[in-house]
Design a protein around this motif. Structure first.
Motif, PDB file in Angstrom:
ATOM      1  N   ASN A  17       0.820  -1.212   0.000  1.00 30.24           N
ATOM      2  CA  ASN A  17       0.000   0.000   0.000  1.00 30.24           C
ATOM      3  C   ASN A  17       0.852   1.258   0.000  1.00 30.24           C
ATOM      4  OD1 ASN A  17      -3.216  -0.580   1.102  1.00 30.24           O
ATOM      5  ND2 ASN A  17      -1.742  -2.252   1.094  1.00 30.24           N
ATOM      6  N   THR A 131      -6.798   4.913   0.557  1.00 28.42           N
ATOM      7  CA  THR A 131      -6.701   3.645  -0.158  1.00 28.42           C
ATOM      8  C   THR A 131      -7.802   2.691   0.299  1.00 28.42           C
ATOM      9  OG1 THR A 131      -5.010   2.889   1.395  1.00 28.42           O
ATOM     10  CG2 THR A 131      -4.238   3.867  -0.661  1.00 28.42           C
ATOM     11  N   ASN A 132      -7.766   1.488  -0.206  1.00 25.29           N
ATOM     12  CA  ASN A 132      -8.914   0.596  -0.308  1.00 25.29           C
ATOM     13  C   ASN A 132      -9.836   0.439   0.902  1.00 25.29           C
ATOM     14  OD1 ASN A 132      -7.692   0.308  -2.740  1.00 25.29           O
ATOM     15  ND2 ASN A 132      -7.662  -1.914  -2.758  1.00 25.29           N
ATOM     16  N   HIS A 150     -11.296   8.394  -3.320  1.00 26.55           N
ATOM     17  CA  HIS A 150     -10.863   7.008  -3.149  1.00 26.55           C
ATOM     18  C   HIS A 150      -9.781   6.681  -4.177  1.00 26.55           C
ATOM     19  CE1 HIS A 150     -12.034   2.452  -3.384  1.00 26.55           C
ATOM     20  NE2 HIS A 150     -10.904   2.642  -2.739  1.00 26.55           N
ATOM     21  N   TRP A 152      -8.009   3.545  -5.594  1.00 26.82           N
ATOM     22  CA  TRP A 152      -8.062   2.087  -5.675  1.00 26.82           C
ATOM     23  C   TRP A 152      -6.722   1.583  -6.170  1.00 26.82           C
ATOM     24  CZ3 TRP A 152     -11.060  -1.720  -3.956  1.00 26.82           C
ATOM     25  CH2 TRP A 152     -10.934  -2.989  -4.524  1.00 26.82           C
ATOM     26  N   PHE A 159     -11.773  -4.279  -8.882  1.00 25.95           N
ATOM     27  CA  PHE A 159     -12.798  -3.326  -8.451  1.00 25.95           C
ATOM     28  C   PHE A 159     -14.135  -3.694  -9.076  1.00 25.95           C
ATOM     29  CE2 PHE A 159     -15.252   0.585  -8.858  1.00 25.95           C
ATOM     30  CZ  PHE A 159     -15.093   1.189  -7.629  1.00 25.95           C
ATOM     31  N   HIS A 213     -14.864  -3.768   2.273  1.00 28.05           N
ATOM     32  CA  HIS A 213     -15.013  -3.484   0.841  1.00 28.05           C
ATOM     33  C   HIS A 213     -16.452  -3.079   0.510  1.00 28.05           C
ATOM     34  CE1 HIS A 213     -11.030  -5.284   0.472  1.00 28.05           C
ATOM     35  NE2 HIS A 213     -10.995  -4.828  -0.756  1.00 28.05           N
TER      36      HIS A 213
END
Length: 477
Positions: A17, A131-132, A150, A152, A159, A213
């Motif tokens: 990340n 991030t995610n 956001h 991704w 996604f 998520h």
């Protein structure tokens, strides 16, 4: 160009990340002539900056880097927030439910504190990018009346899978019998046929991360046409992107370092210390062109002792020279490690500069766990892959690379979940041999390398998209 921006990029404390976040930060700083602060959990901040005395939510002026632009604009700095586990270094060792609960509660509090400390300093944040699984950062941004975007960091196709899953696509109404049926597949627009084993592991084995998520798409549902920055380039995943017209998916990647400058010049921020004393770059210099097998499984994957032994045997039986990154925390006792380290035609290191290795002319193949960061680096460097996906998005990434992009081969695991030596040597021969498929894989690999290079170039689509995003930022409040 909008001036005087201060972007706050929020990410979790994993190398997979941190890397794409840092690369985007550098591009944003240059493009917007902005200040960019990267905030990671305190545990990872301490590893990135061992001399730092900052606590969660505090500014850390000592981390400020030199300006990237000649006019002294484009500055990057770092500051910590807390995920609730300030003394933990390895996320995989933490219970998922407990981690997500603390990450949201403690993270949002300390991120808000950090933002207010910037206001007190006279350097307010003008936009938060997250991030995610950090959707709660959008709530902090709303309280500050600034945009939250956001970012991704996985493929757009992954996604799209989550999007269709949470939208209740009929393909996901599979039964327990379907899950065990090797012929069962899922058909989604713009994606290759997906078998159960090709889906993100959070879908096939639901846990707290799947719930996180889902929150991503709940957050996106608050906007008429939500915007998401995608860590990919349009040509690579056009069909998946165009299959979600309800969203504004902006391709600004892949976010990897395309600089030819030495690592000392651009700097590095790894959670692990490079094994420079091993002389691995000098060893690569002594090898023939395209002859070396590079083996690395990222910063989180932990292999079993049996898997390490099978990899060791397969690499030696292939007869090819190899450079193997085997982290110290991945070296299980009782597996004949001295044999792994000292015998054969290979070299084993604790950690290395992966981009320098993939850039080296001696490297002919990448044996990878299929983390998107590693795969993006392989694509931009034109290195074909032998793939051993583990979890999260990696099974899907491997399927895309083999079935949609034609740049590698996935080796099969046995009933015990281990890739045996013979299967590894088979995969290496498919990719590095002289057969028709090997030649086609290398041709495709070179083709995608050039397309990625064009997208990331000064006038490429990824660069133009990032500039358009910055210029239109006011509309995203």
């Amino acid at each position: 160009m909008v001036a005087d921006h201060h972007f706050l990029l929020v990410t979790v404390g994993a190398q997979s990340n941190i890397n794409p976040t840092r690369h985007l930060a550098r591009r944003l700083a240059r493009t917007a002539k902005a200040r960019v602060t990267i905030t990671t959990p305190l545990s990872s901040h301490r590893r990135l900056f061992p001399g730092s005395s900052a606590t969660a939510g505090e500014l850390d002026d000592a981390t400020e880097e030199a300006p990237l632009n000649l006019d002294a604009s484009g500055v990057i700095a770092y500051a910590p927030y807390s995920d609730g586990f300030d003394d933990k270094d390895h996320l995989a060792a933490i219970d998922a439910d407990l981690f997500m609960k603390k990450l949201k509660s403690v993270g949002s509090q300390t991120l808000a504190t950090l933002a207010h400390n910037f206001i007190a300093k006279g350097c307010p944040v003008t936009c938060i990018l997250y991030t995610n699984i950090l959707t709660w950062a959008a709530d902090v941004a709303r309280d500050l009346s600034i945009p939250a975007i956001h970012y991704w960091i996985q493929p757009a196709s992954v996604f799209a899978i989550y999007y269709h899953y949470f939208q209740g696509h009929p393909s996901f109404t599979f039964t327990a019998a379907d899950e065990k049926d090797s012929s069962f597949s899922i058909e989604l627009a713009g994606l290759p046929r997906l078998r159960m084993k090709d889906l993100p592991s959070f879908i096939t084995t639901p846990n707290a991360y799947l719930s996180a998520h889902k929150e991503i798409f709940v957050e996106h549902g608050k906007y008429e046409k939500p915007i998401v920055l995608m860590n990919t380039f349009h040509q690579l995943e056009a069909s998946a992107i165009e299959g979600i017209p309800e969203m504004e998916l902006i391709t600004i990647g892949p976010s990897v370092d395309m600089s030819s400058m030495p690592i000392e010049a651009v700097g590095r921020r790894d959670l692990f210390d490079e094994d420079g004393a091993s002389g691995y770059m000098e060893w690569l210099d002594s090898q023939q062109e395209h002859s070396v097998v590079y083996v690395a499984f990222g910063s989180l994957t932990r292999l079993t002792g049996r898997q390490v032994e099978e990899l060791d045997l397969g690499l030696k039986e292939s007869g090819r020279p190899y450079l193997w990154v085997l982290r110290k925390d991945n070296r299980v006792e009782g597996i004949g490690l001295q044999s792994v380290l000292k015998e054969g035609k290979g070299k084993v290191v604790d950690w290395c500069s992966q981009l320098r290795v993939l850039d080296h002319k001696a490297v002919g193949c990448f044996v990878t766990h299929c983390g998107w960061n590693s795969m993006s680096e392989a694509v931009t460097r034109g290195v074909s892959m032998v793939m051993l996906p583990q979890w999260i998005d990696q099974p899907t990434n491997a399927r895309l690379a083999e079935a949609a992009w034609g740049i590698g081969v996935t080796v099969e695991v046995g009933e015990d979940g281990v890739v045996e030596a013979a299967e590894l040597t088979r995969g290496l021969e498919v990719v590095m041999g002289e057969g028709e498929r090997a030649r086609e894989i290398r041709r495709k690999t070179e083709e995608w390398k050039e397309k990625a290079k064009a997208a990331l170039g000064e006038n490429g689509l990824a660069s133009k998209n990032l500039e358009l995003f910055v210029n239109g930022l006011s509309k995203y409040k």
